[in-house]
Enzyme design. Structure first.
Site, PDB file in Angstrom:
ATOM      1  CB  SER A 556      -0.889   0.006   1.243  1.00 13.83           C
ATOM      2  OG  SER A 556      -1.545   1.246   1.396  1.00 13.83           O
ATOM      3  CE1 TYR A 569      -4.595  -1.998   5.152  1.00  9.87           C
ATOM      4  CE2 TYR A 569      -3.639   0.170   4.721  1.00  9.87           C
ATOM      5  CZ  TYR A 569      -4.170  -1.025   4.257  1.00  9.87           C
ATOM      6  OH  TYR A 569      -4.274  -1.245   2.903  1.00  9.87           O
TER       7      TYR A 569
END
Length: 679
Positions: A556, A569
């Site tokens: 990501s 995350y």
């Protein structure tokens, strides 16, 4: 409008082809002759409709028929230059076509056109080939059928065989068909129904004849001590362990996709005393050995031999097999023969475990296995009534390296970019994972769709084309046993794995002071631990295959970009990002490339965003959830929303043929987030 004769022909073909006792997949051909109107002259013209080259009777449609003018086909007898030049007649069929002609005429067109009967079937039933390959085949055919079926000695398919069968039909008006030595059967009739009934009479009569002589001692001899089938759980575990090793060996000359079967017929054959001798004789029917090669590779160790010993022996046997195949080629090749296509086995038999088969794609590999099971049935039948006696090795070579067969291979479409590759996608049931699975399949790969939601994964796999293209596996990537079982499933389905996409993920958006250890552990278990487990188990397979491979992490932009309320995350994604670098350094010596993709938020179709993450991030940024995708797009340099298919395209770029020297790279797929630029 479909001609009535064609409608009857299609229906007959589909019925015959739907029953494996009648003919093998894509084997045999059927035809009908009838009168139609010539659209140019308005006069009646006699036409021949015959299954074209490469079609399958069970699924045959009108578009799969070649359509020829019967008068012109029969006129070819006046210009036939003789058996030494009969291959030239295939090109002559093009001058006999009616209109656009439909499908390409097959080598058996002459048989159908020259035999004086309105309807003709040529089939490859196991029972018929058993008679055709029995040492006393001619006498046994007479004993089985009397004068209703006539023996035709072996002749390679072609124009002369058509002339031979036409003469048989003329000289034996009482006959309903013939047994073709070493090959199959042909039947005929005045109506489509009569022709079908005659075909079935030959097949069922031969079955009954063989069955009546099978009582008593097993045709393959007694079970060899230590060679009986292992218990199912042990058998399949061993198969999963061996499959990548065998696939790597079978891919020495060209990459192959694998198929495994432990059907009872295979396990029985591999356990029996006559296995070595019969396997060495090889298959006989051309349709069989064109897909299975002239003979299989057979492991000569008992079922319970240590796995390490089996692996060692496989490598030794493979070296011997390749040398033996090269010698076979040298014995029979002429100056005009095509180059040797490859010396690796298409069929590998492992006593107690089963059969591994290989091909350019899953369907080809599966069909090769089906054909070898046909061959086992043929050998069993021939041994029950006589002695199995296939056609000579030299005749097999003439067909395997036939110029016409080579021309057919050259007409095959160019392989897609990821053909022969086996991909495994975690989190493959929705969003980015689904898009990646779809794109990999579109580029020619076989795909294992792994997800916690098996029903959703199965829906994706079905949409990709079913088990010849994709299989679904339920897997929790945080569970070590689940991940091992997932990779085993890939090995059993396709022979191994070449391309792994670590995509499974989730996200919980909370400020630091509200983030619980449960939140932290869950995200790190799925993404950091899960990626590690999947990469480790897949690497075991890739190393065993010795074919290189690719591992792609869907990380990501958050692995680089520091945003609010995102500690767990973002940290898990940073862990994944560094796994890419570490594994690229470690696995490069094995030809395994490891790369990553850093998408910006992919809202549309995302299971993560639909599961609450979208609402959490929308609240963080103070925008309606419905406008979150547009919000993310506006903060990028390109002002465009990132979609699942954009990430899938990056996966193909990293794993396809263009970036073969690239490893340890992270590709941003974020429409330009300056704060996430790699430094």
């Amino acid at each position: 409008m479909t001609h009535p004769a064609v409608a009857d022909l299609i229906a007959r073909s589909n019925r015959l082809g739907a029953d494996a006792r009648n003919t093998n997949y894509a084997g045999g051909n059927t035809s009908a002759k009838a009168t139609d109107t010539d659209p140019v002259t308005g006069q009646d013209v006699e036409l021949l409709w015959v299954k074209g080259s490469g079609g399958d009777l069970g699924t045959l449609k009108e578009a799969g028929l070649a359509v020829l003018r019967l008068d012109r086909v029969r006129a070819l007898t006046d210009v036939y230059p003789g058996v030494d030049r009969e291959d030239e007649m295939v090109a002559a069929f093009d001058y006999c076509l009616h209109g656009k002609g439909g499908a390409a005429p097959s080598i058996d067109t002459a048989m159908h056109g020259l035999v004086d009967a309105p309807h003709v079937d040529h089939l490859h039933p196991d029972s018929g080939i058993a008679l055709a390959t029995a040492a006393e085949g001619e006498a046994l055919t007479a004993e089985c059928f009397g004068d209703r079926v006539v023996w035709v000695p072996w002749r390679r398919p072609g124009f002369q065989l058509g002339l031979d069968i036409a003469e048989i039909k003329e000289q034996h008006p009482q006959a309903i068909g013939c047994v073709l030595g070493g090959h199959g059967i042909t039947a005929w009739g005045d109506t489509s129904e009569e022709c079908e009934n005659n075909s079935l009479e030959i097949i069922r009569t031969a079955e009954e004849f063989i069955a009546a002589r099978t009582a008593g001692e097993h045709p393959f001899g007694p079970v060899r001590p230590g060679f009986a089938a292992l218990p199912e759980t042990e058998r399949r575990a061993r198969a999963a362990h061996l499959a990548p090793v065998i696939r790597g060996l079978a891919s020495t000359d060209a990459p192959q996709v694998g198929h495994f079967t432990d059907a009872d017929v295979v396990l029985d054959f591999t356990a029996r005393e006559k296995l070595p001798a019969l396997a060495e004789l090889g298959t006989s029917c051309p349709d069989h050995f064109l897909r299975t090669k002239v003979k299989p590779m057979v492991v000569d160790l008992p079922a319970d031999a240590p796995v390490e010993d089996v692996v060692t022996r496989l490598r030794e046997l493979h070296e011997t097999y390749r040398a033996d195949y090269a010698a076979y080629y040298e014995r029979h090749a002429t100056a005009d023969s095509p180059a040797m296509r490859g010396a690796d086995p298409a069929i590998v038999l492992v006593p107690g475990v089963g059969m591994f088969s290989f091909g350019k794609n899953k369907q080809t590999a599966r069909v090769a296995a089906e054909f070898y099971i046909n061959a086992i049935n043929v050998m069993r039948g021939a041994e029950a009534i006589s002695t199995y006696a296939p056609i000579d090795e030299s005749e097999k070579f003439r067909i395997e390296y036939w110029a016409l067969e080579e021309a057919k291979l050259q007409r095959m479409p160019k392989p897609k970019a990821l053909a022969t590759r086996v991909g495994l996608v975690t989190g493959g049931a929705s969003g980015i994972g689904k898009a990646i699975a779809e794109r990999l399949a579109a580029e020619g790969a076989c795909v294992v769709v792994a997800d916690l939601n098996l029903d959703a994964a199965q829906e994706v796999a079905d949409g990709l084309g079913g088990p010849d293209v994709a299989v679904a596996v339920r897997a929790d990537v945080t569970d070590e046993d689940d991940v091992a079982a997932l990779v085993d499933a890939a090995a059993l389905a396709f022979g191994g794995v070449d391309l792994v996409v670590n995509n499974a993920g989730l996200s919980i958006s909370k400020p630091l002071l509200e983030t619980t250890t449960k939140d932290w552990d869950l995200q790190h278990d799925v993404m950091a631990r899960g990626s590690f487990l999947v990469a480790r188990e897949a690497a075991r397979v890739m190393v065993a295959q010795d074919m290189g491979g690719n591992v792609v992490y869907i990380s990501s932009k958050n692995s680089l970009f520091a945003g609010p309320n995102n500690l767990a995350y973002g940290s898990a994604k940073a862990d994944q990002a560094h796994q890419v670098r570490l594994l690229a350094a470690e696995l490069g010596a094995n030809g395994i490339r490891v790369n990553g993709i850093n998408p910006d938020a992919v809202v549309r179709g995302s299971g993560i965003f639909a599961g609450g993450w979208g609402a959490q991030r929308a609240a963080t940024y103070g925008v309606p959830e419905s406008e979150l995708g547009a919000f993310y797009a506006q903060r990028t340099l390109l002002k465009k929303e990132v979609l699942p298919e954009h990430v899938a395209a990056a996966v193909v770029a990293l794993t396809g043929p263009d970036l073969t020297q690239t490893t340890g790279l992270h590709i941003p797929v974020d429409s330009g987030v300056a704060a996430a630029f790699l430094r």
